[in-house]
Motif scaffolding. Structure first.
Motif, PDB file in Angstrom:
ATOM      1  N   LEU A  72       1.215  -3.484  -9.695  1.00  0.00           N
ATOM      2  CA  LEU A  72       2.502  -3.864  -9.108  1.00  0.00           C
ATOM      3  C   LEU A  72       2.582  -5.378  -9.032  1.00  0.00           C
ATOM      4  CD1 LEU A  72       4.038  -2.373  -5.860  1.00  0.00           C
ATOM      5  CD2 LEU A  72       3.489  -4.798  -5.946  1.00  0.00           C
ATOM      6  N   ILE A  73       3.747  -5.930  -9.344  1.00  0.00           N
ATOM      7  CA  ILE A  73       3.989  -7.354  -9.161  1.00  0.00           C
ATOM      8  C   ILE A  73       5.169  -7.539  -8.217  1.00  0.00           C
ATOM      9  CG2 ILE A  73       3.078  -7.952 -11.424  1.00  0.00           C
ATOM     10  CD1 ILE A  73       5.941  -8.316 -12.394  1.00  0.00           C
ATOM     11  N   GLN A 131      10.249  -7.641  -3.478  1.00  0.00           N
ATOM     12  CA  GLN A 131       9.990  -8.195  -2.150  1.00  0.00           C
ATOM     13  C   GLN A 131       9.154  -9.464  -2.322  1.00  0.00           C
ATOM     14  OE1 GLN A 131      10.863  -7.054   0.995  1.00  0.00           O
ATOM     15  NE2 GLN A 131      12.087  -5.405   0.109  1.00  0.00           N
ATOM     16  N   PHE A 132       9.316 -10.400  -1.398  1.00  0.00           N
ATOM     17  CA  PHE A 132       8.447 -11.574  -1.405  1.00  0.00           C
ATOM     18  C   PHE A 132       7.098 -11.178  -0.808  1.00  0.00           C
ATOM     19  CE2 PHE A 132      12.625 -13.638  -1.606  1.00  0.00           C
ATOM     20  CZ  PHE A 132      12.414 -14.433  -2.729  1.00  0.00           C
ATOM     21  N   LEU A 133       6.030 -11.492  -1.531  1.00  0.00           N
ATOM     22  CA  LEU A 133       4.698 -11.049  -1.136  1.00  0.00           C
ATOM     23  C   LEU A 133       3.773 -12.195  -0.738  1.00  0.00           C
ATOM     24  CD1 LEU A 133       4.054  -8.387  -3.942  1.00  0.00           C
ATOM     25  CD2 LEU A 133       5.166  -8.075  -1.711  1.00  0.00           C
ATOM     26  N   ILE A 134       3.917 -13.341  -1.395  1.00  0.00           N
ATOM     27  CA  ILE A 134       2.986 -14.455  -1.196  1.00  0.00           C
ATOM     28  C   ILE A 134       3.750 -15.750  -0.960  1.00  0.00           C
ATOM     29  CG2 ILE A 134       1.121 -15.817  -2.252  1.00  0.00           C
ATOM     30  CD1 ILE A 134       0.293 -12.942  -1.670  1.00  0.00           C
ATOM     31  N   LYS A 135       3.225 -16.563  -0.043  1.00  0.00           N
ATOM     32  CA  LYS A 135       3.678 -17.945   0.111  1.00  0.00           C
ATOM     33  C   LYS A 135       2.629 -18.839  -0.546  1.00  0.00           C
ATOM     34  CE  LYS A 135       5.863 -17.176   4.654  1.00  0.00           C
ATOM     35  NZ  LYS A 135       5.855 -17.600   6.077  1.00  0.00           N
ATOM     36  N   LYS A 166       0.830  -1.212   0.000  1.00  0.00           N
ATOM     37  CA  LYS A 166       0.000   0.000   0.000  1.00  0.00           C
ATOM     38  C   LYS A 166       0.863   1.259   0.000  1.00  0.00           C
ATOM     39  CE  LYS A 166      -3.919   2.218   2.326  1.00  0.00           C
ATOM     40  NZ  LYS A 166      -3.359   3.581   2.222  1.00  0.00           N
ATOM     41  N   ASN A 167       1.953   1.243   0.743  1.00  0.00           N
ATOM     42  CA  ASN A 167       2.843   2.405   0.793  1.00  0.00           C
ATOM     43  C   ASN A 167       3.381   2.754  -0.594  1.00  0.00           C
ATOM     44  OD1 ASN A 167       2.472   2.516   3.555  1.00  0.00           O
ATOM     45  ND2 ASN A 167       4.434   1.570   4.058  1.00  0.00           N
ATOM     46  N   GLN A 168       3.719   1.726  -1.369  1.00  0.00           N
ATOM     47  CA  GLN A 168       4.232   1.970  -2.717  1.00  0.00           C
ATOM     48  C   GLN A 168       3.151   2.582  -3.607  1.00  0.00           C
ATOM     49  OE1 GLN A 168       7.582   1.470  -3.098  1.00  0.00           O
ATOM     50  NE2 GLN A 168       7.434   0.792  -0.959  1.00  0.00           N
ATOM     51  N   GLU A 185      14.980   1.732  -3.675  1.00  0.00           N
ATOM     52  CA  GLU A 185      15.816   0.566  -3.385  1.00  0.00           C
ATOM     53  C   GLU A 185      15.174  -0.739  -3.828  1.00  0.00           C
ATOM     54  OE1 GLU A 185      18.067  -1.576   0.422  1.00  0.00           O
ATOM     55  OE2 GLU A 185      16.943   0.289   0.696  1.00  0.00           O
ATOM     56  N   ASN A 186      13.849  -0.860  -3.703  1.00  0.00           N
ATOM     57  CA  ASN A 186      13.169  -2.119  -4.014  1.00  0.00           C
ATOM     58  C   ASN A 186      12.109  -2.007  -5.105  1.00  0.00           C
ATOM     59  OD1 ASN A 186      14.421  -3.846  -1.951  1.00  0.00           O
ATOM     60  ND2 ASN A 186      13.355  -2.514  -0.502  1.00  0.00           N
ATOM     61  N   LEU A 187      11.909  -0.823  -5.640  1.00  0.00           N
ATOM     62  CA  LEU A 187      10.832  -0.602  -6.602  1.00  0.00           C
ATOM     63  C   LEU A 187      11.387  -0.218  -7.968  1.00  0.00           C
ATOM     64  CD1 LEU A 187       7.674  -0.474  -6.842  1.00  0.00           C
ATOM     65  CD2 LEU A 187       7.910   2.005  -6.491  1.00  0.00           C
ATOM     66  N   TYR A 188      10.824  -0.848  -9.003  1.00  0.00           N
ATOM     67  CA  TYR A 188      11.240  -0.582 -10.376  1.00  0.00           C
ATOM     68  C   TYR A 188       9.990  -0.398 -11.245  1.00  0.00           C
ATOM     69  CZ  TYR A 188      15.571  -2.671  -8.640  1.00  0.00           C
ATOM     70  OH  TYR A 188      16.689  -2.958  -7.902  1.00  0.00           O
ATOM     71  N   LYS A 189      10.139   0.403 -12.276  1.00  0.00           N
ATOM     72  CA  LYS A 189       9.065   0.569 -13.241  1.00  0.00           C
ATOM     73  C   LYS A 189       9.466  -0.125 -14.534  1.00  0.00           C
ATOM     74  CE  LYS A 189       6.227   4.073 -15.567  1.00  0.00           C
ATOM     75  NZ  LYS A 189       6.004   5.529 -15.747  1.00  0.00           N
ATOM     76  N   PHE A 190       8.567  -0.974 -15.057  1.00  0.00           N
ATOM     77  CA  PHE A 190       8.845  -1.656 -16.308  1.00  0.00           C
ATOM     78  C   PHE A 190       8.573  -0.734 -17.489  1.00  0.00           C
ATOM     79  CE2 PHE A 190       7.829  -5.778 -14.001  1.00  0.00           C
ATOM     80  CZ  PHE A 190       9.119  -6.269 -14.068  1.00  0.00           C
ATOM     81  N   SER A 191       9.425  -0.815 -18.488  1.00  0.00           N
ATOM     82  CA  SER A 191       9.102  -0.190 -19.766  1.00  0.00           C
ATOM     83  C   SER A 191       8.135  -1.111 -20.506  1.00  0.00           C
ATOM     84  CB  SER A 191      10.374   0.045 -20.586  1.00  0.00           C
ATOM     85  OG  SER A 191      11.089  -1.165 -20.762  1.00  0.00           O
ATOM     86  N   LYS A 192       7.602  -0.664 -21.621  1.00  0.00           N
ATOM     87  CA  LYS A 192       6.586  -1.442 -22.329  1.00  0.00           C
ATOM     88  C   LYS A 192       7.152  -2.765 -22.831  1.00  0.00           C
ATOM     89  CE  LYS A 192       3.639   2.385 -23.789  1.00  0.00           C
ATOM     90  NZ  LYS A 192       2.991   3.087 -24.936  1.00  0.00           N
TER      91      LYS A 192
END
Length: 248
Positions: free
Chosen positions: A113-114, A210-214, A102-104, A144-151
């Motif tokens: 976001l993935i 970041q790891f989000l789901i197990k 949510k912060n992102q 540090e942990n967030l990236y934006k994908f190009s098309k």
């Protein structure tokens, strides 16, 4: 945050899923459960949880049919929130995961976001596989942990790269651009859905390292008995998307 789940006699696993939601530091959670006439203790466990929830009775033709129904209901209700799908035997990675996501969204006005997921069998703290959703050549670093994908283009995805659909978080403002799952593809429907999202290029996609789901192994898409069926369906997707039109 809106969480979509499908249940059908899920009492053996749903309690662990509930616990992973209840321990989240983010408390603004609304859990929408699409239940296919459970006759075990599934619904009682959900009702006894502290999570704000709604149970919707549904006669479904499978997991992805139910997810398509959920997408239509979300459109009609005109929610303004972050949405994601969570299987009834999967877990949120840790207690801060949803708050971090949510912060992102809030800080960078993100549309989608993935992230990364891990697989476990019986012990949720013992992982036998990590799935990182990075694509270094398409990433622009934001923090540090967030990236934006190009098309993305078809050439980028020709060799099978995709993201796990349960790591996909998106804002309701782009619901009109979210494709339906192809229910005919059975266990590969999530792969086809991910590819369509990436090739649509109708909204920005960010990668949160970041790891989000197990994810628990042994479900429909991870069961070894479905392996060859999944290969056939994956080939159908490749043929449909990559070979009927020139690569761009």
């Amino acid at each position: 945050m809106i969480i979509i789940a499908l249940t059908k006699n899920s009492s053996k696993t749903i309690l662990d899923t509930i616990k992973s939601l209840e321990k989240q530091s983010l408390k603004d959670i609304f859990w929408m459960i699409f239940d296919e006439h459970s006759t075990d203790n599934t619904l009682n466990l959900i009702k006894d949880s502290s999570i704000e929830h709604e149970i919707i009775d549904i006669k479904t033709k499978g997991l992805f049919f139910a997810y398509n129904e959920a997408l239509e209901i979300l459109k009609r209700r005109k929610f303004e929130d972050i949405i994601f799908f969570l299987h009834s035997d999967d877990l949120i990675y840790d207690s801060e995961t949803l708050q971090m996501v949510k912060n992102q969204f809030d800080k960078y006005n993100i549309s989608s976001l993935i992230g990364n997921i891990v697989y476990f069998s019986n012990n949720e703290d013992k992982f036998f596989r990590n799935w990182k959703s990075d694509f270094p050549s398409k990433q622009q670093k934001i923090n540090e942990n967030l990236y934006k994908f190009s098309k993305f283009s078809k050439k980028d995805l020709l060799f099978g790269w995709s993201f796990p659909h349960t790591s996909f978080f998106f804002h309701s403002k782009i619901l009109g651009h979210i494709p339906k799952y192809d229910e005919n593809l059975k266990t590969s429907s999530d792969y086809g859905w991910s590819v369509e999202i990436m090739l649509s290029n109708k909204f920005d996609i960010f990668y949160f390292d970041q790891f989000l789901i197990k994810m628990k192994s042994g479900g429909t898409s991870t069961n070894l008995s479905n392996f060859f069926k999944q290969l056939i369906n994956d080939f159908k997707i490749i043929k449909k998307i990559f070979f009927r039109h020139p690569l761009d």
